[in-house]
Design an enzyme around this catalytic site. Structure first.
Site, PDB file in Angstrom:
ATOM      1  N   GLY A  21     -47.992  -5.655  55.664  1.00 39.25           N
ATOM      2  CA  GLY A  21     -49.384  -5.229  55.592  1.00 39.25           C
ATOM      3  C   GLY A  21     -49.984  -5.218  56.984  1.00 39.25           C
ATOM      4  N   LEU A  22     -51.186  -4.709  57.082  1.00 42.02           N
ATOM      5  CA  LEU A  22     -51.877  -4.625  58.363  1.00 42.02           C
ATOM      6  C   LEU A  22     -52.148  -5.998  58.951  1.00 42.02           C
ATOM      7  CD1 LEU A  22     -54.524  -1.888  57.442  1.00 42.02           C
ATOM      8  CD2 LEU A  22     -52.529  -1.565  58.923  1.00 42.02           C
TER       9      LEU A  22
ATOM     10  N   GLY B 216     -54.270  -8.928  59.835  1.00 40.76           N
ATOM     11  CA  GLY B 216     -55.483  -9.395  59.168  1.00 40.76           C
ATOM     12  C   GLY B 216     -55.477  -9.201  57.670  1.00 40.76           C
TER      13      GLY B 216
ATOM     14  N   THR C  99     -51.366 -16.199  55.893  1.00 35.91           N
ATOM     15  CA  THR C  99     -52.124 -17.182  55.122  1.00 35.91           C
ATOM     16  C   THR C  99     -51.555 -17.345  53.722  1.00 35.91           C
ATOM     17  OG1 THR C  99     -54.134 -16.647  56.363  1.00 35.91           O
ATOM     18  CG2 THR C  99     -54.408 -17.803  54.271  1.00 35.91           C
TER      19      THR C  99
ATOM     20  N   ASP D 231     -45.427 -13.674  64.627  1.00 38.04           N
ATOM     21  CA  ASP D 231     -45.811 -14.204  65.928  1.00 38.04           C
ATOM     22  C   ASP D 231     -44.909 -15.361  66.338  1.00 38.04           C
ATOM     23  OD1 ASP D 231     -47.800 -12.361  66.151  1.00 38.04           O
ATOM     24  OD2 ASP D 231     -49.464 -13.781  66.173  1.00 38.04           O
TER      25      ASP D 231
ATOM     26  N   ARG E 258     -39.909  -2.447  67.805  1.00 37.38           N
ATOM     27  CA  ARG E 258     -40.325  -2.891  66.471  1.00 37.38           C
ATOM     28  C   ARG E 258     -39.170  -2.810  65.483  1.00 37.38           C
ATOM     29  NH1 ARG E 258     -46.536  -0.854  65.252  1.00 37.38           N
ATOM     30  NH2 ARG E 258     -47.495  -1.979  66.984  1.00 37.38           N
TER      31      ARG E 258
ATOM     32  N   SER F  14     -44.366  -5.132  59.930  1.00 34.29           N
ATOM     33  CA  SER F  14     -43.252  -4.226  59.597  1.00 34.29           C
ATOM     34  C   SER F  14     -43.784  -2.885  59.087  1.00 34.29           C
ATOM     35  CB  SER F  14     -42.309  -4.876  58.574  1.00 34.29           C
ATOM     36  OG  SER F  14     -42.984  -5.484  57.500  1.00 34.29           O
TER      37      SER F  14
END
Length: 257
Positions: free
Chosen positions: A68-69, A71, A76, A98, A115, A142
């Site tokens: 996903g994008l 943020g 989380t 990260d 990537r 991804s």
């Protein structure tokens, strides 16, 4: 007899016999072969088959691939899910985009080529963890379908579970935990996914988590993690192999679904 599960990427063979009471390993023939740029290599099969590891852990190894994008909530929700699985007594590994760039992938940038290599490397690490019977949680943007498909193709059917964090761009921008959207909008950051570089949404993910409830309120991370837990339970991933170890073949994809 035990049956070993492994990827069919080399020769589409998925079951290798190991005879109890004999030598504790099995090698695939005596010849060597070439894989990529590596020559004169040979697959070596360890003494403890995957199905036995899974039986001891009481679970089926798999990859939960969060995409996903920036943020969107990948890290989380992934961390929340791992905490819930650990409380339930399950063995996990969490691979965050990260974090991996601090070591294994610290020599890679953000070009399309880098990537792709970033995803290839983490896919191979995840594959090793799955073969050890771990529930492997991967949280990477991804952005390209082809890269994600290559990881899926390296695993057995049923081992790769794509989790699409379908969070609208405006919600991601409002969160902007690292201030990257602001930099991208100001032209200070080029090639940022969702702004001037594409994100290719999954076409048939195993799980799709919408950011908003039907009433428009945002879903919490525990709620989204609970959705994944229900999927894992209902599909048999949080149970030991059907046959146990030492009594038959490891389960197939059809037995998991």
């Amino acid at each position: 007899m035990l049956a070993l599960r492994r990827s069919g990427s080399l020769n589409n063979i998925r079951h290798f016999p190991v005879v109890l009471g004999q030598v504790g390993w099995w090698q695939r023939g005596s010849g060597t072969y070439t894989v990529g740029d590596a020559t004169n290599i040979q697959w070596f099969e360890g003494a403890v088959p995957r199905v036995e590891k899974e039986a001891r852990l009481g679970q089926h190894g798999c990859v939960l691939w969060f995409t996903g994008l920036s943020g969107s909530g990948k890290s989380t929700v992934a961390a929340t899910l791992e905490h819930a699985l650990a409380k339930a007594g399950h063995a996990t590994a969490l691979l965050d985009g990260d974090n991996v760039r601090h070591g294994l992938n610290s020599n890679l940038g953000f070009s399309a080529e880098d990537r792709a290599e970033n995803i290839r490397r983490i896919g191979e690490v995840a594959r090793l963890f799955v073969q050890a019977g771990l529930i492997t949680i991967v949280a990477f943007i991804s952005p390209y379908r082809a890269d994600r498909q290559r990881v899926r193709d390296r695993l057995l059917p049923g081992d790769f579970l794509e989790v699409f964090m379908r969070t609208p761009l405006d919600v991601c921008e409002s969160r902007d935990p690292k201030g990257l959207y602001k930099k991208a909008r100001a032209g200070q950051l080029k090639g940022f996914t969702g702004i001037d570089d594409p994100y290719e949404e999954p076409q048939a993910p195993e799980l799709m988590l919408d950011a908003r409830n039907a009433d428009g309120t945002l879903q919490s991370a525990p709620t989204q993690a609970a959705t994944i837990l229900r999927y894992l339970r209902s599909h048999g991933y949080l149970q030991p192999p059907v046959s146990g170890f030492g009594s038959g073949s490891s389960p197939t994809c059809r037995e998991l679904t």
